[in-house]
Enzyme design. Structure first.
Site, PDB file in Angstrom:
ATOM      1  CB  SER A  10      47.192  25.644  37.250  1.00 42.42           C
ATOM      2  OG  SER A  10      45.904  26.171  37.059  1.00 42.42           O
ATOM      3  CG  HIS A  35      48.546  26.392  41.516  1.00 39.09           C
ATOM      4  ND1 HIS A  35      49.209  27.208  42.416  1.00 39.09           N
ATOM      5  CD2 HIS A  35      47.780  27.225  40.775  1.00 39.09           C
ATOM      6  CE1 HIS A  35      48.861  28.466  42.221  1.00 39.09           C
ATOM      7  NE2 HIS A  35      47.987  28.516  41.221  1.00 39.09           N
ATOM      8  CG  ASP A  37      44.492  28.676  39.835  1.00 36.39           C
ATOM      9  OD1 ASP A  37      45.298  29.406  40.439  1.00 36.39           O
ATOM     10  OD2 ASP A  37      44.817  27.926  38.888  1.00 36.39           O
ATOM     11  CG  MET A  39      39.920  32.456  40.223  1.00 36.70           C
ATOM     12  SD  MET A  39      40.025  32.799  38.465  1.00 36.70           S
ATOM     13  CE  MET A  39      41.575  31.979  38.064  1.00 36.70           C
ATOM     14  CG  HIS A  70      46.623  31.300  43.250  1.00 36.86           C
ATOM     15  ND1 HIS A  70      46.928  31.536  41.934  1.00 36.86           N
ATOM     16  CD2 HIS A  70      46.725  32.517  43.880  1.00 36.86           C
ATOM     17  CE1 HIS A  70      47.190  32.813  41.765  1.00 36.86           C
ATOM     18  NE2 HIS A  70      47.053  33.432  42.933  1.00 36.86           N
ATOM     19  CG  MET A  72      43.759  34.465  42.462  1.00 34.68           C
ATOM     20  SD  MET A  72      43.860  33.849  40.779  1.00 34.68           S
ATOM     21  CE  MET A  72      43.694  32.099  41.068  1.00 34.68           C
ATOM     22  CG  MET A 141      50.178  36.279  40.697  1.00 31.40           C
ATOM     23  SD  MET A 141      49.726  34.560  40.388  1.00 31.40           S
ATOM     24  CE  MET A 141      48.827  34.659  38.837  1.00 31.40           C
ATOM     25  N   GLY A 146      43.387  35.622  37.180  1.00 32.72           N
ATOM     26  CA  GLY A 146      41.987  35.570  36.732  1.00 32.72           C
ATOM     27  C   GLY A 146      41.714  34.519  35.678  1.00 32.72           C
ATOM     28  CG  PHE A 147      40.794  34.937  32.657  1.00 31.32           C
ATOM     29  CD1 PHE A 147      39.533  34.365  32.480  1.00 31.32           C
ATOM     30  CD2 PHE A 147      40.879  36.257  33.062  1.00 31.32           C
ATOM     31  CE1 PHE A 147      38.386  35.108  32.705  1.00 31.32           C
ATOM     32  CE2 PHE A 147      39.736  37.012  33.292  1.00 31.32           C
ATOM     33  CZ  PHE A 147      38.483  36.433  33.115  1.00 31.32           C
ATOM     34  N   GLY A 149      45.954  30.365  30.492  1.00 29.26           N
ATOM     35  CA  GLY A 149      46.250  30.513  29.066  1.00 29.26           C
ATOM     36  C   GLY A 149      46.731  31.887  28.639  1.00 29.26           C
ATOM     37  CG  ASP A 175      50.002  30.728  38.918  1.00 30.11           C
ATOM     38  OD1 ASP A 175      49.804  30.120  37.852  1.00 30.11           O
ATOM     39  OD2 ASP A 175      49.110  30.963  39.751  1.00 30.11           O
ATOM     40  CB  SER A 198      47.184  26.145  28.977  1.00 31.98           C
ATOM     41  OG  SER A 198      47.916  27.280  29.282  1.00 31.98           O
TER      42      SER A 198
HETATM   43  O1  LIG Z   1      46.311  31.671  38.891  1.00 29.79           O
HETATM   44  C1  LIG Z   1      46.270  31.504  37.698  1.00 29.79           C
HETATM   45  C2  LIG Z   1      45.544  32.434  36.811  1.00 29.79           C
HETATM   46  O2  LIG Z   1      44.988  33.433  37.581  1.00 29.79           O
HETATM   47  C3  LIG Z   1      47.045  30.353  37.153  1.00 29.79           C
HETATM   48  O3  LIG Z   1      47.226  29.341  38.097  1.00 29.79           O
HETATM   49  C4  LIG Z   1      46.701  29.853  35.790  1.00 29.79           C
HETATM   50  O4  LIG Z   1      45.571  29.055  35.822  1.00 29.79           O
HETATM   51  C5  LIG Z   1      47.844  29.093  35.192  1.00 29.79           C
HETATM   52  O5  LIG Z   1      47.490  28.671  33.918  1.00 29.79           O
HETATM   53  P1  LIG Z   1      48.474  28.863  32.678  1.00 29.79           P
HETATM   54  O6  LIG Z   1      48.776  30.340  32.561  1.00 29.79           O
HETATM   55  O7  LIG Z   1      49.695  28.081  32.993  1.00 29.79           O
HETATM   56  O8  LIG Z   1      47.687  28.332  31.541  1.00 29.79           O
HETATM   57 FE   LIG Z   2      47.185  30.191  40.162  1.00 31.21          FE
END
Ligand SMILES: O=C(CO)[C@@H](O)[C@H](O)COP(=O)(O)O
Ligand SMILES: [Fe+2]
Length: 228
Positions: A10, A35, A37, A39, A70, A72, A141, A146-147, A149, A175, A198
């Site tokens: 990602s 992947h 993302d 949003m 993805h 969102m 999920m 949303g974020f 890390g 994910d 991350s």
């Molecule tokens: O869709 C998402 C978050 O909403 C993911 O794709 C994260 O961006 C994955 O990042 P890590 O959790 O692996 O850092």
């Molecule tokens: Fe994602």
């Protein structure tokens, strides 16, 4: 058993000012797919990018890399055609964001993309099940979307195990918070498409992390096939 171990970084946690270069770097480090993302600041409390960026990325990385979008977003129906035109390979929408998954699945297919269906941690896997034979990939999920890390939610693994038991050849993606410390849980549960943000992007050696993740998943797939 048709499914294979695939690792999709990602790029959310990369330097967003040089996304094209980061995508190329991930593919050079052995990623199986990317992947991406998306949003909208409404379905999730964060904003990233939309189809204009995907179009630029496609031009910069070429035709080969598989783009798993993805989505969102609150109105996934709205972006099917623009994403297909921009060069998306798979359109992964959230079950929670639509009242008519069947129609959306049909529209995505007609636009030439593969279909992914995602569920948030609070959504049961039984709600996804009626669509499982109509999609290419189910995304469980393992964080609240949303974020990047965030901490991996191990209590999502029964969803993955149940899906694997009911749909033995379905691509199942996880994910959120997935990396070398958590990959064994995902692999044992039966996930085969692994998103890692991350843990891969933040590593000094992304190639080794990608390779390790793939090896763990491939071994679990192999073990499952021998146990059958
Ligand atoms: O869709 C998402 C978050 O909403 C993911 O794709 C994260 O961006 C994955 O990042 P890590 O959790 O692996 O850092
Ligand atoms: Fe994602």
């Amino acid at each position: 058993m048709a499914y294979m171990a695939k690792i999709g970084p990602s790029i959310l946690s990369s330097n967003l000012s040089c996304l094209g270069r980061e995508c190329v770097r991930m593919m050079e480090c052995g990623a199986d797919y990317l992947h991406l993302d998306v949003m909208d600041g409404h379905f999730v409390p964060n904003i990233t990018f939309g189809h204009p960026m995907v179009e630029c990325l496609r031009k910069s990385v070429g035709q080969d890399p598989f783009f798993d979008m993805h989505m969102m977003v609150s109105r996934p129906e709205q972006w099917v055609k623009p994403m297909a035109a921009a060069g998306a390979s798979q359109y992964t929408f959230h079950l929670e964001a639509t009242t008519n998954p069947g129609n959306l699945i049909k529209e995505i297919r007609e636009s030439g993309m593969k279909v992914g269906l995602a569920i948030k941690p609070g959504t049961t896997v039984e709600e996804l099940a009626p669509w499982a034979n109509h999609i290419d990939m189910a995304l469980v999920m393992t964080v609240e979307p949303g974020f990047g890390g965030q901490k991996f939610m191990e209590d999502m693994m029964p969803k993955v195990s149940w899906l694997r038991s009911q749909f033995p050849s379905l691509d199942i993606e996880v994910d959120g918070g997935v990396g070398p410390d958590t990959i064994h849980k995902c692999a044992e549960a039966g996930a085969n498409m692994i998103v890692s943000g991350s843990a891969v992007i933040g590593s000094d050696d992304p190639r080794s992390v990608i390779s390790l993740l793939r090896t763990v998943v491939a071994e679990a797939i192999q073990k499952r096939s021998l146990d059958r």
